[in-house]
Scaffold this active site. Structure first.
Site, PDB file in Angstrom:
ATOM      1  N   HIS A  34      -9.382   7.963   1.410  1.00  0.00           N
ATOM      2  CA  HIS A  34      -8.087   7.699   0.368  1.00  0.00           C
ATOM      3  C   HIS A  34      -7.992   9.183  -0.424  1.00  0.00           C
ATOM      4  CE1 HIS A  34      -8.336   3.550   0.888  1.00  0.00           C
ATOM      5  NE2 HIS A  34      -7.255   3.441  -0.169  1.00  0.00           N
ATOM      6  N   GLU A  90       3.863   0.578   6.812  1.00  0.00           N
ATOM      7  CA  GLU A  90       4.209   1.922   6.655  1.00  0.00           C
ATOM      8  C   GLU A  90       5.018   2.654   7.606  1.00  0.00           C
ATOM      9  OE1 GLU A  90       1.145   0.924   5.820  1.00  0.00           O
ATOM     10  OE2 GLU A  90       1.053   1.598   3.671  1.00  0.00           O
TER      11      GLU A  90
HETATM   12  C1  TPP Z   1      -2.243   1.582   5.087  1.00  0.00           C
HETATM   13  C2  TPP Z   1      -2.392   1.059   3.911  1.00  0.00           C
HETATM   14  N1  TPP Z   1      -1.566   1.048   3.095  1.00  0.00           N
HETATM   15  C3  TPP Z   1      -1.520   0.461   1.690  1.00  0.00           C
HETATM   16  C4  TPP Z   1      -2.981   0.414   1.207  1.00  0.00           C
HETATM   17  C5  TPP Z   1      -3.193   0.084  -0.446  1.00  0.00           C
HETATM   18  N2  TPP Z   1      -3.592  -1.347  -0.438  1.00  0.00           N
HETATM   19  C6  TPP Z   1      -4.960  -1.485  -0.549  1.00  0.00           C
HETATM   20  S1  TPP Z   1      -5.357  -3.152  -0.410  1.00  0.00           S
HETATM   21  C7  TPP Z   1      -3.451  -3.447  -0.147  1.00  0.00           C
HETATM   22  C8  TPP Z   1      -3.512  -5.035  -0.204  1.00  0.00           C
HETATM   23  C9  TPP Z   1      -3.856  -5.509   1.034  1.00  0.00           C
HETATM   24  O1  TPP Z   1      -3.774  -6.983   0.932  1.00  0.00           O
HETATM   25  P1  TPP Z   1      -4.415  -8.204   1.972  1.00  0.00           P
HETATM   26  O2  TPP Z   1      -4.512  -7.538   3.363  1.00  0.00           O
HETATM   27  O3  TPP Z   1      -4.012  -9.378   1.772  1.00  0.00           O
HETATM   28  O4  TPP Z   1      -6.103  -8.132   1.567  1.00  0.00           O
HETATM   29  P2  TPP Z   1      -6.774  -8.608   0.174  1.00  0.00           P
HETATM   30  O5  TPP Z   1      -6.836  -7.429  -0.887  1.00  0.00           O
HETATM   31  O6  TPP Z   1      -5.956  -9.702  -0.400  1.00  0.00           O
HETATM   32  O7  TPP Z   1      -8.419  -8.952   0.564  1.00  0.00           O
HETATM   33  C10 TPP Z   1      -2.999  -2.329  -0.277  1.00  0.00           C
HETATM   34  C11 TPP Z   1      -1.417  -2.535  -0.275  1.00  0.00           C
HETATM   35  C12 TPP Z   1      -4.058   0.943   2.191  1.00  0.00           C
HETATM   36  N3  TPP Z   1      -5.261   0.921   1.515  1.00  0.00           N
HETATM   37  N4  TPP Z   1      -3.644   1.257   3.406  1.00  0.00           N
END
Ligand code: TPP
Ligand code: MG
Lengths: 467, 345
Positions: free
Chosen positions: A270, A201
């Site tokens: 959130h 972000e």
């Molecule tokens: C700063 C932030 N940006 C976006 C999100 C929304 N979000 C939650 S999980 C996720 C994907 C993260 O993927 P990864 O790091 O690969 O972990 P996984 O879910 O595969 O365990 C996103 C975009 C968030 N929670 N926090």
């Protein structure tokens, strides 16, 4: 003992669904992970995956059955050595198969598809007749549209109109938006103008501001505004201040948009409202619409505005429908409040999802013979104090309703301004209603207590009208 | 703060970098295989039950299941000593079970009841246990990486020989604060293991669409942090990497990156349609690389357990999970006064 497979809920709010298809027949062997059926909610087709292994003994609900209540037994699974004769003995205990995958629009984080659990204080559409908006020509045809569609249409129209407008953010392109606001944009405008970003972000907000300084008109989507806190330095120090620091040479024509405020049961990190935060900052405009018409007209205005605009949406409102004027180019003025309902006894000022409390309270108060005027701010900065003051001069009473935290809230600022500009007209102290002064808890009962509620609004109105 | 390098383990060689490479999978004893089987099965069954309770409306909001990735936390836990810390993101139920937090406490938090680990106030994404050195449970992608580095800072400050296990996803690996943390950790030789759980997707975005460098073990190169790619579906490979990494950190060499190559079977959260990958891809991982099936096959092949004995373990695990679910469904909601507690001291 045979195991009953129950109709699963796909979100805490789903009460029934259609059993559209069985993918296994009676007598078929099933192992964990097999998709056994498809069920359809109003928004998505979800696949039902088996959790246990066994043989599908009997299908209790035929394919094509509509309106199957959650937790109704839909089939019986036989385990090793059991036969159809054992079916009557099926274990009643809950054995809901896990909902696995959906096929139709359903967002990864959009669990409730824009509705709150039954327990939550915010429910369906308002019953109040919405007063005509003077910015919409009388007699214009109106089309019922969800806030989600209105936002998408606004972006698409502006992208068609101006090749410098582009949208970037997490999951905006191929996934069609985490909350499906950018649905179809990739297909129409291609990957040059609909850009999926990594989860960075602070980085992509800065990239957006830089592109805006170079003359492009970015729409930066934050998956939710909670994540814009990662980027708040670029929003405030770079986007909001450059025009001033450059002596007017260059600014940042950029829109930062996304869902803001509490969703349902997603807990403290959130669930917060940033209206007051951004409203503090000179150099920003802050818009927070409630209706679909305002969402559309103001997003179009925000994209055309030469300043950085913070555009605060709300997940719970996305699925709600309102009348939107059918006009080729419907643009509303930023900085102008809208009188949602005229009245003479008391003024309730609100904005965004806060309006849902105001609207419901008004309906009840009408029954008690209290005539409420509701003002929907629509824009938090610049604030349309003239409209508020004019209303207070008429009703002599003011309540402000918002979901954000109480200290240094939007309501605090309005109360202060009104006391300076219309003190002699007030017949009672201004009452501000806000979310409770606590991080958002997860538990359903506590979450409900943390949010404002209609009862509080009614009590406040009664207090200022001395009923 | 003392930053003098301590003795490096014999493994570090002279290829100009650390010389570390993925160790051979650990040789497990019968007891280790059985323990790994039981621990992974507990996570699997717990998550399946959580999915069911979500389906029944007992769990709300976001619920991110760990199914498929069980070997990662299980193998790493086997390499820890008392006092080592763990911190992760929102896909955290497996991590908590691995750190021996009570299944009842975790499940009751998922249902938002007073017996939950955060007394119902945190939910699925936000659980903690000071006693078990589990530091959450964080909802903001990437934030836990700096926090985990801070845990390591405290270890170094106290010179206590403990290591911080800081978990994050392939998607999180693109957040800026990850690299700010890497630099400090390396500069100050902090005992932190950065465990990147590369399950190939961040929500709907595959690593190749989000990352210029998809070999996550190289992500520390600019900061002189060595990294290893590990088969995160093989609990023995994870254990061996965990042994190497903890030894490396305890010897004062500073941070290390372990890229765990793994896979999540379910959608990102409960209502993700998961249209970004094929059913075949998921089915192939399940049928060819399942972490639990691998252990099961070895146990049977070596005649260390019969099918019946494994069924008994399954039954015991199911009973634990059923008890947790029972508790979590029937426990009372938090007292309304809880709304106003724990805000400031
Ligand atoms: C700063 C932030 N940006 C976006 C999100 C929304 N979000 C939650 S999980 C996720 C994907 C993260 O993927 P990864 O790091 O690969 O972990 P996984 O879910 O595969 O365990 C996103 C975009 C968030 N929670 N926090
Ligand atoms: Mg991932």
């Amino acid at each position: 003992m045979p195991i009953e497979i129950l109709m699963p809920a796909l979100s805490p709010t789903m009460e029934e669904g259609n059993l559209s298809k069985w993918l296994k027949n009676e007598g078929d062997k099933v192992v964990a992970g097999d998709v056994i059926a498809e069920i359809e909610t109003d928004k998505a087709t979800m696949e039902v995956e088996a959790v246990d292994e066994g043989t599908l003994g009997k299908i209790l609900i035929a394919a094509g059955t509509e309106g199957v209540k959650v937790n109704t037994p839909i089939a019986v699974l036989l385990q090793d050595g059991e036969s159809a004769g054992d079916i009557g003995k099926a274990a009643a205990p809950a054995k809901v198969e896990a909902p696995a995958k959906a096929e139709a629009p359903a967002a990864a984080e959009d669990k409730a598809e824009a509705t709150k659990p039954a327990a939550a204080p915010v429910a369906a559409a308002p019953k109040t007749e919405i007063a005509a908006d003077p910015d919409i020509p009388a007699g214009t045809e109106m089309v019922s549209t969800t806030v989600r569609e209105a936002l998408r249409d606004a972006m698409a129209e502006e992208m068609r109109r101006d090749g410098d407008v582009f949208v970037m953010g997490e999951e905006v392109a191929e996934y069609q938006g985490a909350y499906k606001i950018t649905q179809g944009l990739l297909q129409e405008f291609g990957p040059r103008r609909v850009v999926d970003t990594p989860i960075t972000e602070h980085g992509f907000a800065g990239v957006g501001v830089g592109a805006a300084m170079a003359g492009l008109k970015p729409i930066v989507e934050f998956m939710t505004f909670n994540f814009a806190m990662q980027a708040i330095d670029q929003i405030i120090n770079s986007a909001a201040k450059t025009l001033y620091m450059s002596g007017g040479q260059m600014g940042a024509p950029i829109v930062f948009r996304g869902p803001n405020g509490a969703a349902a049961r997603v807990a403290a990190q959130h669930s917060q409202c940033y209206a007051a935060w951004y409203s503090h900052i000179p150099g920003l405009k802050v818009v927070m619409p409630y209706t679909a018409a305002d969402a559309k007209g103001l997003l179009k205005a925000a994209i055309r505005d030469p300043n950085p605009v913070i555009f605060l949406e709300n997940e719970i409102l996305y699925g709600q429908s309102f009348d939107v004027p059918k006009l080729d180019d419907f643009v509303l003025p930023i900085g102008k409040a809208r009188i949602h309902k005229t009245g003479k006894d008391v003024t309730i000022v609100s904005f965004g999802i806060g309006m849902t409390y105001a609207v419901k309270a008004e309906a009840e108060l009408r029954g008690m013979g209290i005539d409420v005027e509701i003002i929907d701010l629509r824009t938090i900065r610049p604030l349309d104090l003239d409209t508020i003051v004019a209303s207070v001069k008429k009703t002599n009473r003011l309540i402000v309703v918002e979901e954000g935290y109480p200290q240094s809230s939007v309501g605090d600022h309005i109360a202060n301004q009104v006391s300076q500009r219309a003190f002699d007209f007030l017949d009672a102290p201004v009452i501000t209603i806000a979310g409770k002064d606590v991080p958002m808890p997860y538990a359903a009962n506590l979450e409900k207590l943390a949010l404002p509620n209609v009862g509080e609004v009614i009590e406040a109105v009664k207090a200022v009208t001395y009923r | 703060m003392a930053t003098a390098a301590r003795k490096a383990p014999a493994k570090s060689k002279s290829d100009g970098k650390s010389g570390l490479s993925a160790p051979k999978p650990a040789e497990f004893t019968k007891d280790e295989e059985l323990a790994a089987y039981r621990h992974m099965l507990l996570i699997r069954r717990f998550e399946e039950k959580a999915g069911q309770l979500y389906g029944m409306g007992f769990i709300g909001g976001f619920c991110h299941l760990y199914i498929g990735q069980e070997a990662v936390v299980t193998g790493m836990k086997m390499a820890l000593i008392d006092g080592d810390q763990m911190i992760t993101a929102y896909r955290d139920h497996g991590h908590m079970l691995a750190m021996e937090l009570s299944p009842r406490g975790v499940m009751a938090e998922l249902t938002g009841r007073r017996g939950g680990l955060s007394r119902g106030k945190g939910g699925s994404m936000h659980m903690f246990s000071k006693e078990k050195h589990f530091y959450g449970g964080h909802g903001i992608v990437g934030a836990q990486v700096s926090l985990g580095t801070g845990l390591a800072f405290a270890n170094r400050y106290r010179d206590n020989n403990n290591v911080s296990l800081t978990y994050f996803g392939d998607g999180a690996a693109n957040q800026g604060q990850v690299y700010e943390s890497f630099n400090m950790a390396s500069l100050w030789k902090l005992p932190v293991i950065y465990i990147i759980e590369n399950n190939r997707y961040a929500m709907g975005t595959s690593v190749s669409r989000s990352s210029a460098e998809t070999d996550f073990s190289h992500r520390g190169a600019s900061f002189k942090i060595p990294g290893i790619q590990v088969d995160g579906m093989d609990v023995r490979a994870v254990k061996a990497a965990g042994d190497l990494a903890t030894e490396w950190c305890r010897a004062g060499n500073g941070p290390l990156i372990l890229e765990m190559q793994t896979y999540r079977y379910r959608g990102h959260s409960m209502s993700d349609p998961a249209k970004y990958r094929s059913k075949e891809e998921v089915q192939k991982m399940r049928s060819e690389h399942d972490p639990i099936e691998q252990v099961k096959a070895r146990l049977i092949e070596k005649k260390w357990a019969t099918e019946d004995e494994l069924k008994t373990i399954d039954k015991e695990v199911r009973d634990i999970v059923a008890d947790a679910a029972e508790f979590a469904q029937n426990d009372a909601e938090p007292d309304p006064s809880e709304l106003w507690t724990d805000i400031v001291l």
